[in-house]
Design an enzyme around this catalytic site. Structure first.
Site, PDB file in Angstrom:
ATOM      1  CB  CYS A   1       8.488 -23.757 -44.963  1.00  0.00           C
ATOM      2  SG  CYS A   1       6.881 -23.937 -45.670  1.00  0.00           S
TER       3      CYS A   1
ATOM      4  CD  GLU B   1       8.368 -22.818 -40.520  1.00  0.00           C
ATOM      5  OE1 GLU B   1       8.885 -23.258 -41.570  1.00  0.00           O
ATOM      6  OE2 GLU B   1       7.233 -23.106 -40.157  1.00  0.00           O
TER       7      GLU B   1
END
Lengths: 305, 840
Positions: free
Chosen positions: B433, B435
């Site tokens: 997502c 990171e």
């Protein structure tokens, strides 16, 4: 060095961020209280009085009665049709302070120049990144002209672009104190006929027409025409305004603002009637003919501003 | 004109895309059968050797499939968008769904009878041998209690492989798999038999050689297949294409790539081999423009159009990769998401702007293919060319939510603060997502857990209790508190307790992967596994992290601000009144929660999702049922009083409006969490680091949280990531962004997620692009970390009309005037809806 009186106070009824249509870039608009006009289509009716006005949001009210206890003049009662008796109310704002649910709101807040600048600074980075700045609106900013002037000077001191929306109604002194600090003036010309003007706005247009050349000589100016059905949406009315604009110094652009009814619900919150209830909002394409007239005179025409 | 528009994709790309869109996904059994056979044959070997033998068997025997029109080949499954199963991590849930997976509502997969039978047979072997079984056996009861009460979950790596990595694609492009084998041989030659870890290292190196030899064969099998197909192909053009494919697969990834086509093919083999070896998701291509552009630059013969078509082919292929989840998770994460994050732009290792031709071609590919994969991102820094950002804004304006934008000026120092070198930090990419990590040097364990900050606050308000259970420590009856500091002190103590158990849970799962699933193919592509002679799972990477992600920061901040204002300061309500109103969900009795027998579909789904997401076996379903069937507290006669309390609480400045009063409380709520997280270490020798993003857990886990002092009703969704609560940011997008930027993003080095909504009208024309870019720039000037934009369509406006409470933040800006959409009269709203259609 020009000195700025940061402690001077004025009455502000709203500060609205992320405005895209009232000057270049992304802007914050400061809405000042007080207007010599009371246009029937006004979308900010809470701005007209120089004093704060109380708004009552029926849906938010929890009927706790705290406001009734603090009101010094007894203007609040469940018996009243709109909770507040507008005749008796002095707009002192005590009830809004006491209201735990936020149902009573005082529209109009005394703020110092410093407080206003502090709010405006919150989007300073956005002004820098977008080439935007601040816009004074109202009401009519020339009503509180000393306050307006200090805000503008302080804003210029921050390096921000400044703009102002005005009806053009104000004293010569007001114009001279305010306009030199405005990068872009957005000047409303609503109608060339004084009688019609008076009927729909509550005042004649003589002062507007006298001030227009004064303003346009000092600052870059855009002429704005709110196009209201039944008032000035005829080709003749528009043509007269555009012809007048032609006589002014340095006008390049004219904005035609199609009538909308976004302000209608506010009239109810203020316990007022909305006179244009049955007038249908205009779409941009309704203004095609008017736009052609503007362009015929060699101006750039923007619909919607 | 600032806006340049996008070209149309070629006919081939349209056909390839159509095939993906129309495909019916299947569950296939080959991999599961092969891995099981191999494990039966290798009892007694070391774990890494067993994994190598299994990989070898799979790479040599998995069916080879080349689809029509393909220029880039290589597939995990025979059918498009289908999935293999990895029983070595967990399998129980697949077995349960044999009969229903094909007909379920979300993300259905067909399982033919023979496939089901084969899988069933294979699964028999794995009882008690999976990573999830081992992790479960390690976990303490206290930790399992935290999980079953919805404080956090570690389900992601409990059920599957870890994934969440960006490997050294560049190395394969350069030296090929033979080059890697050479590196391994050299390391092996240097081994000293007196090294106490000699045997372990030797084992590891041998495992790598076995795995990579088989991986070369996997590509050669594609070459062979392409030649076979060419031999019988009657279409001369396709025949030539197939022969070219054969030549490519003969050469790469065995050898280094020498032109752009080979580079694309080589990249693709790496991408699928990683996902054949194990089933972890978020295998992220990372900085594709950086490692691919050199091959475009040296390829003098290639036309721009063909190069673009090859990139588009890779884009379509990324959408062929699919993973199945259980029925309920499938509903929660509908859309077959696998989170392959690909990022362009940013800086070089020595701090210069890295934007190149490939960066722009990737954006073009996104516009051509318009499918969910890859998760497309861009990096933005002070020297990012305006042209690049405008182009990204133009792409966003197409309205499907990409690219996500990341701020180098926050992420680089945030990574440096975690011990990453400056050069490595400048080279960061994004995993899954949101990171950040230094590619091919990091085992980031990024999706380590969902952590529910709002739940910790709720438990704090109940003196450590969750329901009737004393879950956390006793930190004081809140009715005895007289100021915010006391409340925050109690919240901090609860946080200490729950983060302690979170670390335990994650480390149990971490150990299980090291012991049962060290991955040789992956490990050779992550530095410095070869140098250290150990796998990624055992600490072979340079940088090791564990990154749990939280949600509910805004809920906690708003709740505490409401208490501060109305209880402590204005004394409009007492703490007792508040407590009682919360206990009675503000008088809103929800009938469906009163009866377990009449549980709605939603409840049923929720319970199942929770079971999957959280720790298998630790939830006693009977207990859950009992909890559910417990009658709701009687709503007494003062229902109206509770509603009054709610109205008073709702008159609070909310997070998202650039008001320091509440923003600073939200900041502290988040910091207390993140400072606690970073105290812990993982078994790979690395540190825990907090993230703040939700995937969609804020909705699911909201169902575990009772009424909150910010007026939120029990079971409703929590705030997502670092975003304000839904509909509570009413001062416009710049004010919302400023609030969000106050959360101290550099602290959340595992990533933050901020969603902003826009109407097309606000972004229209070249002025719109400029405004858009300046919003991004100024949010990033204020040290925001990530932002993505949803351009609102007509459907959203219609939804806002129906459900105004959820859309209070929706500001419409038409014709020089702006207004909150939801306060306008219906007719005006209708008018705007019709205008919006025009601007679209």
């Amino acid at each position: 060095m020009q000195s700025i009186n940061y402690n001077l106070t004025g009455t502000v009824f709203d500060i609205q961020r992320f405005s895209l249509h009232d000057g270049p870039g992304i802007r914050t608009i400061v809405f000042l209280k007080g207007c010599p006009l009371s246009c029937q289509w006004c979308s900010n009716p809470e701005s007209q009085s120089i004093k704060p006005v109380m708004m009552y949001k029926r849906d938010e009210c929890i009927h706790c009665g705290r406001c009734i206890n603090v009101c010094k003049v007894g203007a609040i009662s469940p018996e009243n049709e709109n909770w507040i008796d507008r005749e008796t109310c002095t707009s002192c704002g005590e009830c809004a302070n006491a209201c735990p649910a936020g149902a009573l709101v005082s529209k109009g807040k005394t703020m110092s120049v410093q407080q206003v600048i502090r709010e405006l600074k919150k989007d300073a980075t956005t002004y820098r990144r977008s080439g935007g700045g601040i816009t004074l609106s109202g009401g009519e900013p020339l009503v509180q002209y000393e306050f307006a002037s200090e805000i503008l000077k302080a804003s210029k001191g921050q390096g921000w672009n400044t703009a102002m929306e005005t009806t053009g109604i104000g004293t010569v002194e007001a114009v001279e104190q305010v306009i030199p600090y405005v990068d872009t003036v957005l000047l409303d010309i609503k109608h060339m006929d004084p009688e019609q003007h008076k009927r729909f706005t509550g005042a004649g247009n003589e002062v507007v027409l006298k001030n227009a050349p004064r303003i346009t000589k000092i600052s870059d100016t855009v002429i704005r025409v709110p196009v209201i059905p039944g008032f000035n949406d005829s080709p003749e009315a528009i043509r007269e305004i555009v012809a007048f604009a032609k006589t002014l110094t340095g006008i390049k652009t004219i904005h035609l603002l199609p009538y909308h009814s976004f302000g209608e619900n506010k009239y109810e919150l203020l316990g007022k009637d909305y006179e244009l209830k049955h007038v249908k909002p205009l779409n941009p394409e309704d203004l095609t003919e008017c736009k052609a007239i503007v362009e015929e005179y060699g101006f750039r025409c923007v619909i919607g501003g | 004109m600032l806006a340049k528009g996008f070209t149309e994709p070629t006919e081939r790309i349209q056909k390839l895309k159509r095939a993906i869109v129309d495909a019916v996904p299947y569950v296939e059994s080959e991999r599961a059968v092969l891995v099981t056979e191999s494990y039966k044959e290798t009892e007694g070997l070391s774990p890494i050797m067993r994994r190598a033998r299994a990989a070898e068997k799979i790479f040599r025997s998995l069916p080879i499939t080349i689809h029509d029109n393909e220029l880039i080949v290589g597939a995990i499954t025979k059918n498009l968008r289908s999935t293999e199963i990895c029983p070595e991590f967990s399998y129980e849930w697949v077995e349960k769904e044999f009969d229903t997976m094909a007909t379920r509502i979300a993300d259905p997969f067909r399982i033919p009878k023979e496939t089901a039978a084969e899988l069933k047979e294979a699964f028999k072997y794995w009882d008690g041998k999976t990573t999830s079984a081992l992790a479960d056996s390690y976990m303490s009861q206290e930790t399992k209690d935290c999980i079953s009460n919805g404080v956090f979950t570690v389900g992601n790596y409990f059920y599957g492989g870890v994934g969440h990595v960006c490997v050294d694609y560049g190395k394969v492009l350069k030296i090929g798999f033979t080059g890697i084998i050479r590196q391994v041989m050299e390391a092996m030659a240097k081994l000293d038999t007196s090294d106490p870890d000699y045997i372990k290292k030797k084992n590891f190196y041998e495992a790598l050689i076995i795995t990579y030899s088989a991986a070369i064969q996997f590509a050669h099998r594609y070459a062979e297949k392409a030649r076979e197909m060419a031999a019988v192909c009657l279409d001369a053009t396709r025949k030539a294409e197939l022969l070219q494919i054969a030549a490519n697969c003969d050469k790469v990834p065995e050898q280094g790539a020498t032109n752009f086509y080979e580079a694309c093919q080589s990249f693709w083999f790496v991408q699928i081999l990683l996902q054949i070896e194990a089933n972890g998701h978020s295998i992220s291509p990372g900085r594709f423009d950086q490692y691919m552009n050199p091959y475009l630059a040296i390829d003098k013969g290639i036309s721009h159009e063909f190069a673009q078509e090859l990139v588009d082919c890779v884009w379509v292929k990324l959408n062929d990769i699919n993973k199945t989840r259980d029925e309920v998770s499938a509903q929660a994460f509908a859309g077959y998401a696998v989170f392959q994050n690909l990022i362009v732009g940013g800086q070089t290792e020595d701090g210069l702007d890295a934007t190149n031709e490939m960066s722009y071609m990737c954006m073009e590919a996104v516009a051509h293919v318009k499918l969910p994969a890859p998760s497309f991102s861009i990096r933005v820094h002070q020297n990012t060319p305006d042209e690049f950002l405008y182009r990204a804004c133009e792409l966003t304006r197409l309205g499907f939510g990409v690219p996500a934008m990341y701020n180098d000026e926050v992420i680089i120092p945030a990574l440096c603060n975690r011990g990453v070198s400056l050069a490595d930090a400048r080279n960061y990419c994004i995993i899954g997502c949101v990171e950040p990590q230094c590619p091919h040097k990091t085992e980031g364990w990024h999706d380590a857990a969902f952590f529910n900050i709002a739940k910790v606050l709720e438990i704090t308000l109940n003196n450590g209790k969750a329901g009737d259970k004393q879950l956390g420590p006793i930190t004081g009856d809140i009715t005895s508190f007289t100021n915010l500091e006391q409340l925050l002190e109690a919240y901090k103590k609860q946080m200490e307790y729950f983060v302690y158990h979170l670390a335990e849970a994650d480390n149990c799962v971490d150990y299980a992967h090291a012991e049962r699933a060290p991955l040789p193919f992956l490990s050779a592509l992550v530095d410095d596994c070869i140098g250290r002679g150990k796998s990624v799972q055992e600490g072979g990477a340079f940088y090791n992290f564990t990154g749990p992600q939280a949600f509910g920061v805004a809920d906690a901040g708003d709740s505490l601000c409401a208490i501060k204002k109305h209880v402590f300061e204005n004394k409009e309500i007492t703490m007792e009144q508040l407590k009682e109103a919360l206990d009675h969900n503000f008088g809103d009795c929800c009938d469906k929660t009163c009866s377990a027998t009449e549980s709605t579909d939603e409840d049923r789904i929720y319970e199942a999702v929770k079971r999957i997401l959280s720790n298998n076996g630790s939830i006693n379903l009977a207990d859950l049922q009992a909890q559910l069937s417990k009658p709701q507290k009687e709503v007494s006669g003062n229902k109206e009083d509770y509603a009054q309390v709610k109205r008073i609480l709702e008159n609070t400045p909310w997070f998202g409006n650039d008001e320091d009063e509440v923003d600073m409380i939200a900041r502290r709520c988040g910091q207390i969490y993140s400072y606690e997280v970073e105290k812990y270490k993982n078994p790979r020798g690395g540190q825990f680091q907090a993230g703040c993003y939700p995937v969609s857990a804020n909705v699911l886990f909201g169902k575990d949280v009772g009424a909150l002092p910010d007026g939120r009703l029990a079971k409703t969704p929590l705030a997502d990531g670092v975003s304000p609560r839904q509909g509570k940011d009413t001062n416009g997008p710049t004010a919302a962004a400023m609030s969000v930027s106050k959360l101290d993003h550099a602290n959340y080095s595992n990533g933050t997620l901020y969603n902003q909504k826009f109407l097309p009208a606000a972004l229209a024309g070249d002025d719109g692009l400029k405004h858009f870019a300046s919003i991004v720039r100024s949010y990033f000037d204020h040290k925001g970390m990530h932002v993505q934009f949803n351009v609102i369509d007509r459907d959203t406006l219609l939804a806002a009309q129906k459900d105004p409470d959820q859309y209070k933040d929706l500001v419409v800006r038409v014709a020089g005037y702006s207004a909150q959409f939801t306060v306008l009269a219906k007719e005006v709203q209708d008018d705007i809806i019709s205008r919006t259609e025009q601007t679209l």
